[in-house]
Motif scaffolding. Structure first.
Motif, short mmCIF file in Angstrom:
data_model
loop_
_atom_site.label_atom_id
_atom_site.label_comp_id
_atom_site.label_asym_id
_atom_site.label_seq_id
_atom_site.Cartn_x
_atom_site.Cartn_y
_atom_site.Cartn_z
N PRO A 82 -6.57 10.83 3.76
CA PRO A 82 -7.30 10.29 2.46
C PRO A 82 -6.06 9.75 1.40
O PRO A 82 -4.97 10.11 1.41
CB PRO A 82 -7.83 11.79 1.71
CG PRO A 82 -8.01 12.53 3.16
CD PRO A 82 -6.96 11.95 4.01
N GLU A 83 -6.53 8.61 0.79
CA GLU A 83 -5.61 7.74 0.08
C GLU A 83 -4.93 8.76 -0.92
O GLU A 83 -3.68 8.50 -1.26
CB GLU A 83 -6.36 6.69 -0.52
CG GLU A 83 -5.47 5.92 -1.51
CD GLU A 83 -6.20 4.37 -2.05
OE1 GLU A 83 -5.61 3.62 -2.73
OE2 GLU A 83 -7.33 4.36 -1.74
N ARG A 136 -1.87 10.69 0.56
CA ARG A 136 -0.76 9.79 1.18
C ARG A 136 0.51 9.89 0.56
O ARG A 136 1.73 10.10 1.26
CB ARG A 136 -1.22 8.28 1.39
CG ARG A 136 -2.32 8.24 2.59
CD ARG A 136 -2.70 6.69 2.40
NE ARG A 136 -3.88 6.38 3.38
CZ ARG A 136 -4.72 5.47 3.39
NH1 ARG A 136 -4.32 4.15 2.70
NH2 ARG A 136 -5.68 5.42 4.19
N ASP A 161 0.86 -1.22 -0.06
CA ASP A 161 -0.06 0.05 0.13
C ASP A 161 0.80 1.03 -0.14
O ASP A 161 0.48 2.33 0.34
CB ASP A 161 -0.92 -0.04 1.33
CG ASP A 161 -1.82 -1.20 1.17
OD1 ASP A 161 -2.34 -1.49 0.17
OD2 ASP A 161 -2.15 -1.70 2.33
N GLN A 191 3.42 2.05 1.72
CA GLN A 191 4.09 2.20 3.12
C GLN A 191 5.49 2.70 2.96
O GLN A 191 6.07 1.72 2.22
CB GLN A 191 3.78 1.56 4.28
CG GLN A 191 4.28 2.06 5.40
CD GLN A 191 4.02 1.06 6.50
OE1 GLN A 191 3.03 0.31 6.55
NE2 GLN A 191 4.30 1.22 7.78
N ASP A 203 -0.76 6.46 7.10
CA ASP A 203 -1.27 5.14 6.30
C ASP A 203 -2.52 4.78 7.11
O ASP A 203 -3.30 3.90 6.36
CB ASP A 203 0.01 4.07 6.62
CG ASP A 203 1.35 4.35 6.06
OD1 ASP A 203 1.22 5.08 4.89
OD2 ASP A 203 2.14 4.09 6.56
N GLN A 254 5.25 6.58 -6.73
CA GLN A 254 3.95 7.18 -6.20
C GLN A 254 3.68 8.56 -6.34
O GLN A 254 2.56 9.09 -6.70
CB GLN A 254 4.02 7.14 -4.68
CG GLN A 254 4.03 5.48 -4.30
CD GLN A 254 3.97 5.28 -2.52
OE1 GLN A 254 3.18 6.06 -2.12
NE2 GLN A 254 5.17 4.84 -2.14
#
Length: 320
Positions: A26-27, A30, A9, A11, A22, A114
């Motif tokens: 909100p996604e 992140r 995810d 992290q 995490d 990301q």
């Protein structure tokens, strides 16, 4: 240099497992919060604490605390969060190729894909602009110091390419708040603030050398320099020197700030701060084991408490 696979995810590898980013953010936000190290708040503390040292000793020096000092303390907190985020974003932009080769850092947002470099630049600019707006609420001398600090922030990521002492450059940048907050209160830069600044630099050399021992093998392979690599087996001896220098310089700052206007009780309380800080650093040294990466990270994170110890005594001295 075979490292761990990317964390699930998105992290980051060295972030606490239960960090708020995490778990609750909100996604979509992140990756950018990870880029700012919001999932690892220790760096914000290490940037903020020297600011609060400078403010507390500035008030002790002129014996004239004011309501606007509450805003200086809060503004430093917000500014530390924003500028630490902007600085870390800049660091990750410049180090993206190095980070991709190091097991501990390859899961960071840029090397892991990301966040794009363009997105990171925009995010860095937004954080810097907000921090500048806060800086504008301080006096002119403090504003000038805040702008000048950008030079140190800009240079720091490149230091490990040309010197074995990049931790000095980190110390110069991370402890600038001691000068800025003192000046925000008093309106001028004075000797106690300079001594406190030097004490903070020695403290940074202490905790960031410990931190750097996590990466010595990877750093050697990719040619990145650090005090951890420079000192090698003699690191514990150097850490003792940094401990002594931190305590001595901070004590000198306290004496110069407190004499002659503060009471004897206030002076004694304030001097207890660096003494107690030194004992906490000595306690860390007892657990120093450069072969244990988890232990090194744990000791590094303990330095939030190390820095808060003298602040408690400085605040007590203000009430004496």
């Amino acid at each position: 240099m075979q490292g761990k696979a990317p964390m699930p995810d998105g992290q980051v590898a060295d972030a606490p497992a239960d960090n708020w980013v995490d778990r609750y953010a909100p996604e979509a936000t992140r990756p950018y919060l990870r880029l700012s190290r919001a999932d690892r708040p220790i760096g914000t503390w290490l940037l903020l604490i020297p600011c609060w040292w400078g403010l507390a000793l500035g008030m002790l020096s002129d014996q004239s605390p004011r309501w606007e000092d509450a805003w200086i303390a809060l503004g430093c907190g917000l500014g530390a969060w924003l500028m630490r985020g902007a600085g870390c974003t800049w660091n990750d932009i410049t180090d993206r190729d190095f980070d991709a080769q190091v097991a501990r850092t390859r899961s960071r947002p840029i090397p892991s894909g990301q966040v794009s470099v363009r997105g990171a630049v925009i995010w860095m600019g937004a954080q810097s602009l907000l921090a500048f707006c806060i800086l504008l609420t301080f006096n002119r001398m403090a504003i000038s110091l805040g702008v000048l600090s950008l030079l140190l922030v800009t240079i720091y990521p490149f230091a490990k390419r040309f010197t074995w002492w990049p931790q000095v450059f980190l110390g110069l940048a991370f402890n600038w708040g001691a000068l800025l907050a003192w000046t925000a209160h008093t309106g001028r830069v004075e000797l106690p603030a300079a001594l406190l600044y030097l004490a903070g630099i020695c403290w940074t050399l202490f905790y960031d050398t410990i931190y750097a021992h996590q990466d010595t093998e990877d750093d050697a392979l990719i040619g990145v320099k650090s005090t951890a690599r420079l000192f090698g087996d003699r690191t514990s001896h150097w850490l003792k020197y940094f401990l002594v220098a931190t305590v001595a310089l901070m004590a000198a700052s306290v004496v110069d700030a407190a004499v002659p206007d503060a009471s004897l009780i206030a002076l004694i309380l304030a001097l207890t701060g660096p003494w107690a800080m030194g004992w906490h650093m000595a306690w860390q040294l007892r657990g120093f084991d450069p072969s244990d990466d988890k232990r090194m990270l744990h000791l590094f994170r303990l330095n939030r408490d190390t820095g808060l110890i003298p602040l408690i005594f400085f605040c007590a001295a203000l009430l004496a």
